[in-house]
Scaffold this motif. Sequence first.
Motif, PDB file in Angstrom:
ATOM      1  N   THR A 120       0.844  -1.197   0.000  1.00 42.84           N
ATOM      2  CA  THR A 120       0.000   0.000   0.000  1.00 42.84           C
ATOM      3  C   THR A 120       0.883   1.251   0.000  1.00 42.84           C
ATOM      4  O   THR A 120       1.962   1.272   0.583  1.00 42.84           O
ATOM      5  CB  THR A 120      -0.950   0.037   1.211  1.00 42.84           C
ATOM      6  N   GLY A 121       0.403   2.284  -0.682  1.00 42.47           N
ATOM      7  CA  GLY A 121       1.178   3.518  -0.781  1.00 42.47           C
ATOM      8  C   GLY A 121       2.463   3.316  -1.552  1.00 42.47           C
ATOM      9  O   GLY A 121       3.525   3.784  -1.146  1.00 42.47           O
ATOM     10  N   GLY A 122       2.370   2.652  -2.699  1.00 43.12           N
ATOM     11  CA  GLY A 122       3.573   2.271  -3.440  1.00 43.12           C
ATOM     12  C   GLY A 122       3.974   3.198  -4.566  1.00 43.12           C
ATOM     13  O   GLY A 122       4.852   2.851  -5.360  1.00 43.12           O
ATOM     14  N   SER A 123       3.361   4.375  -4.644  1.00 42.31           N
ATOM     15  CA  SER A 123       3.653   5.254  -5.780  1.00 42.31           C
ATOM     16  C   SER A 123       4.866   6.145  -5.563  1.00 42.31           C
ATOM     17  O   SER A 123       5.382   6.730  -6.513  1.00 42.31           O
ATOM     18  CB  SER A 123       2.434   6.124  -6.104  1.00 42.31           C
ATOM     19  N   ARG A 124       5.321   6.268  -4.317  1.00 43.95           N
ATOM     20  CA  ARG A 124       6.453   7.162  -4.041  1.00 43.95           C
ATOM     21  C   ARG A 124       7.110   6.747  -2.732  1.00 43.95           C
ATOM     22  O   ARG A 124       6.610   5.909  -1.986  1.00 43.95           O
ATOM     23  CB  ARG A 124       5.987   8.619  -3.948  1.00 43.95           C
ATOM     24  N   GLY A 125       8.251   7.385  -2.449  1.00 45.11           N
ATOM     25  CA  GLY A 125       8.890   7.258  -1.146  1.00 45.11           C
ATOM     26  C   GLY A 125       9.196   5.833  -0.733  1.00 45.11           C
ATOM     27  O   GLY A 125       9.673   5.021  -1.526  1.00 45.11           O
ATOM     28  N   LEU A 126       8.918   5.539   0.528  1.00 46.42           N
ATOM     29  CA  LEU A 126       9.222   4.225   1.088  1.00 46.42           C
ATOM     30  C   LEU A 126       8.520   3.105   0.322  1.00 46.42           C
ATOM     31  O   LEU A 126       9.120   2.076   0.026  1.00 46.42           O
ATOM     32  CB  LEU A 126       8.803   4.165   2.554  1.00 46.42           C
ATOM     33  N   GLY A 127       7.242   3.292   0.018  1.00 51.30           N
ATOM     34  CA  GLY A 127       6.483   2.253  -0.658  1.00 51.30           C
ATOM     35  C   GLY A 127       7.037   1.936  -2.032  1.00 51.30           C
ATOM     36  O   GLY A 127       7.108   0.772  -2.443  1.00 51.30           O
TER      37      GLY A 127
ATOM     38  N   PHE B  98       2.386 -11.694   0.233  1.00 52.32           N
ATOM     39  CA  PHE B  98       2.932 -10.734   1.185  1.00 52.32           C
ATOM     40  C   PHE B  98       2.060  -9.487   1.224  1.00 52.32           C
ATOM     41  O   PHE B  98       1.747  -8.916   0.181  1.00 52.32           O
ATOM     42  CB  PHE B  98       4.363 -10.331   0.793  1.00 52.32           C
ATOM     43  N   LEU B  99       1.690  -9.055   2.423  1.00 50.98           N
ATOM     44  CA  LEU B  99       0.950  -7.806   2.613  1.00 50.98           C
ATOM     45  C   LEU B  99       1.855  -6.831   3.337  1.00 50.98           C
ATOM     46  O   LEU B  99       2.312  -7.099   4.453  1.00 50.98           O
ATOM     47  CB  LEU B  99      -0.322  -8.051   3.432  1.00 50.98           C
ATOM     48  N   ILE B 100       2.127  -5.698   2.693  1.00 54.32           N
ATOM     49  CA  ILE B 100       2.960  -4.656   3.303  1.00 54.32           C
ATOM     50  C   ILE B 100       2.098  -3.424   3.510  1.00 54.32           C
ATOM     51  O   ILE B 100       1.716  -2.735   2.551  1.00 54.32           O
ATOM     52  CB  ILE B 100       4.202  -4.332   2.448  1.00 54.32           C
ATOM     53  N   ASN B 101       1.735  -3.169   4.769  1.00 51.88           N
ATOM     54  CA  ASN B 101       0.890  -2.017   5.121  1.00 51.88           C
ATOM     55  C   ASN B 101       1.777  -0.791   5.319  1.00 51.88           C
ATOM     56  O   ASN B 101       2.242  -0.514   6.427  1.00 51.88           O
ATOM     57  CB  ASN B 101       0.093  -2.322   6.395  1.00 51.88           C
ATOM     58  N   ASN B 102       2.002  -0.068   4.235  1.00 48.37           N
ATOM     59  CA  ASN B 102       2.929   1.058   4.255  1.00 48.37           C
ATOM     60  C   ASN B 102       2.243   2.417   4.178  1.00 48.37           C
ATOM     61  O   ASN B 102       2.770   3.407   4.692  1.00 48.37           O
ATOM     62  CB  ASN B 102       3.912   0.916   3.081  1.00 48.37           C
ATOM     63  N   ALA B 103       1.070   2.495   3.544  1.00 52.04           N
ATOM     64  CA  ALA B 103       0.455   3.800   3.260  1.00 52.04           C
ATOM     65  C   ALA B 103       0.257   4.615   4.529  1.00 52.04           C
ATOM     66  O   ALA B 103      -0.129   4.088   5.572  1.00 52.04           O
ATOM     67  CB  ALA B 103      -0.889   3.595   2.563  1.00 52.04           C
ATOM     68  N   GLY B 104       0.547   5.907   4.437  1.00 55.30           N
ATOM     69  CA  GLY B 104       0.356   6.757   5.605  1.00 55.30           C
ATOM     70  C   GLY B 104       0.753   8.194   5.340  1.00 55.30           C
ATOM     71  O   GLY B 104       1.329   8.518   4.300  1.00 55.30           O
TER      72      GLY B 104
ATOM     73  N   ILE C 115       3.101 -10.788   6.694  1.00 56.22           N
ATOM     74  CA  ILE C 115       2.525  -9.450   6.837  1.00 56.22           C
ATOM     75  C   ILE C 115       3.607  -8.568   7.439  1.00 56.22           C
ATOM     76  O   ILE C 115       4.211  -8.927   8.462  1.00 56.22           O
ATOM     77  CB  ILE C 115       1.279  -9.456   7.746  1.00 56.22           C
ATOM     78  N   ILE C 116       3.861  -7.432   6.794  1.00 54.35           N
ATOM     79  CA  ILE C 116       4.818  -6.462   7.328  1.00 54.35           C
ATOM     80  C   ILE C 116       4.097  -5.147   7.512  1.00 54.35           C
ATOM     81  O   ILE C 116       3.570  -4.568   6.553  1.00 54.35           O
ATOM     82  CB  ILE C 116       6.046  -6.273   6.417  1.00 54.35           C
ATOM     83  N   ASN C 117       4.021  -4.699   8.760  1.00 51.88           N
ATOM     84  CA  ASN C 117       3.415  -3.410   9.072  1.00 51.88           C
ATOM     85  C   ASN C 117       4.508  -2.374   9.304  1.00 51.88           C
ATOM     86  O   ASN C 117       5.536  -2.679   9.916  1.00 51.88           O
ATOM     87  CB  ASN C 117       2.518  -3.521  10.306  1.00 51.88           C
ATOM     88  N   ILE C 118       4.277  -1.164   8.828  1.00 48.01           N
ATOM     89  CA  ILE C 118       5.271  -0.112   8.971  1.00 48.01           C
ATOM     90  C   ILE C 118       4.897   0.774  10.154  1.00 48.01           C
ATOM     91  O   ILE C 118       3.815   1.353  10.196  1.00 48.01           O
ATOM     92  CB  ILE C 118       5.393   0.726   7.682  1.00 48.01           C
ATOM     93  N   SER C 119       5.809   0.854  11.108  1.00 46.25           N
ATOM     94  CA  SER C 119       5.604   1.674  12.295  1.00 46.25           C
ATOM     95  C   SER C 119       6.546   2.865  12.234  1.00 46.25           C
ATOM     96  O   SER C 119       6.766   3.452  11.173  1.00 46.25           O
ATOM     97  CB  SER C 119       5.807   0.837  13.556  1.00 46.25           C
ATOM     98  N   SER C 120       7.143   3.225  13.359  1.00 44.22           N
ATOM     99  CA  SER C 120       7.961   4.433  13.433  1.00 44.22           C
ATOM    100  C   SER C 120       8.884   4.382  14.632  1.00 44.22           C
ATOM    101  O   SER C 120       8.544   3.797  15.674  1.00 44.22           O
ATOM    102  CB  SER C 120       7.052   5.658  13.541  1.00 44.22           C
ATOM    103  N   GLY C 121      10.042   5.032  14.500  1.00 45.79           N
ATOM    104  CA  GLY C 121      10.936   5.185  15.639  1.00 45.79           C
ATOM    105  C   GLY C 121      10.312   5.957  16.782  1.00 45.79           C
ATOM    106  O   GLY C 121      10.773   5.872  17.929  1.00 45.79           O
ATOM    107  N   THR C 122       9.228   6.711  16.483  1.00 49.87           N
ATOM    108  CA  THR C 122       8.582   7.527  17.525  1.00 49.87           C
ATOM    109  C   THR C 122       7.802   6.701  18.527  1.00 49.87           C
ATOM    110  O   THR C 122       7.287   7.251  19.509  1.00 49.87           O
ATOM    111  CB  THR C 122       7.634   8.563  16.894  1.00 49.87           C
ATOM    112  N   THR C 123       7.709   5.397  18.360  1.00 52.60           N
ATOM    113  CA  THR C 123       7.105   4.568  19.404  1.00 52.60           C
ATOM    114  C   THR C 123       8.118   4.234  20.495  1.00 52.60           C
ATOM    115  O   THR C 123       7.739   3.791  21.572  1.00 52.60           O
ATOM    116  CB  THR C 123       6.520   3.260  18.841  1.00 52.60           C
TER     117      THR C 123
END
Length: 250
Positions: free
Chosen positions: A10-17, A91-97, A140-148
């Motif tokens: 998800t969110g694969g059009s730019r950046g990390l995705g 594979f499901l990569i939940n990246n959009a955000g 399944i790979i979920n994208i989190s953040s260093g801010t946790t």
Amino acid sequence: MSTSKIALVTGGSRGLGKDMALKLAQQGIDVILTYRSQQAEAAAVVAEIEALGRRAVALPLNSADSSTFDPFFAQVTTALSATFGTDRFDFLINNAGTSLTAPIAENTEAQFDEMLNIHFKGVYFLTQKALPLLRDGGRIINISSGTTRVTFAGSSAYASMKGAVEVFTRYLALELGPRGIAANVVAPGAVFGGGAMTDTPEIRAYVAQITALGRVAEPDDIGGIVAFLCSDAGRWLNGQRLEATGGMML
């Protein structure tokens, strides 16, 4: 029937995705990527993946609106059959955000709900709807953040939702274990060059100064970690949080 493995990013059009999609393709994996509004950019990523000799499809998705998930997965089912010759993906990569910086005293309920819908509710129910199409033995790979792990003023709502995703991921790992599906979290720090981060020389200098490796991250630093988690070498990682910050605020 297709024998290639397939990732939904998800969110694969730019950046990390985008970088995740390309790294997966370089690893021999076909890709379904989603975009919210950047259709031309998504089509360009599809072309890059095809140039690598893999197959790819770009589908529109508003990951903040769970009412669209049933029709979205109807599109996924059609694409799986028409483009990939199968009825499952691996594979499901939940990246959009998106990001939000606002002090607690100033955060609005609308801003909070936006973060909730994109980063937690959307991830939860998109994953739920994906389960019938996700092949046993998948990932399944979920994208989190260093801010946790470390706190920055203004990130309370965003980081809270990412924290919830990390807990959710451990439950996914437990409940999907009988199907052989592993679930993990990748938690990047500040990544520049992807369009989400405010990018100024001052911010780059600050992030580099608090990072053990002495520089800021680019999307290229993260995609390979996701690709590793989708490889056979990463098969025994499950229920884990992999922080990819270059050693931020150690």
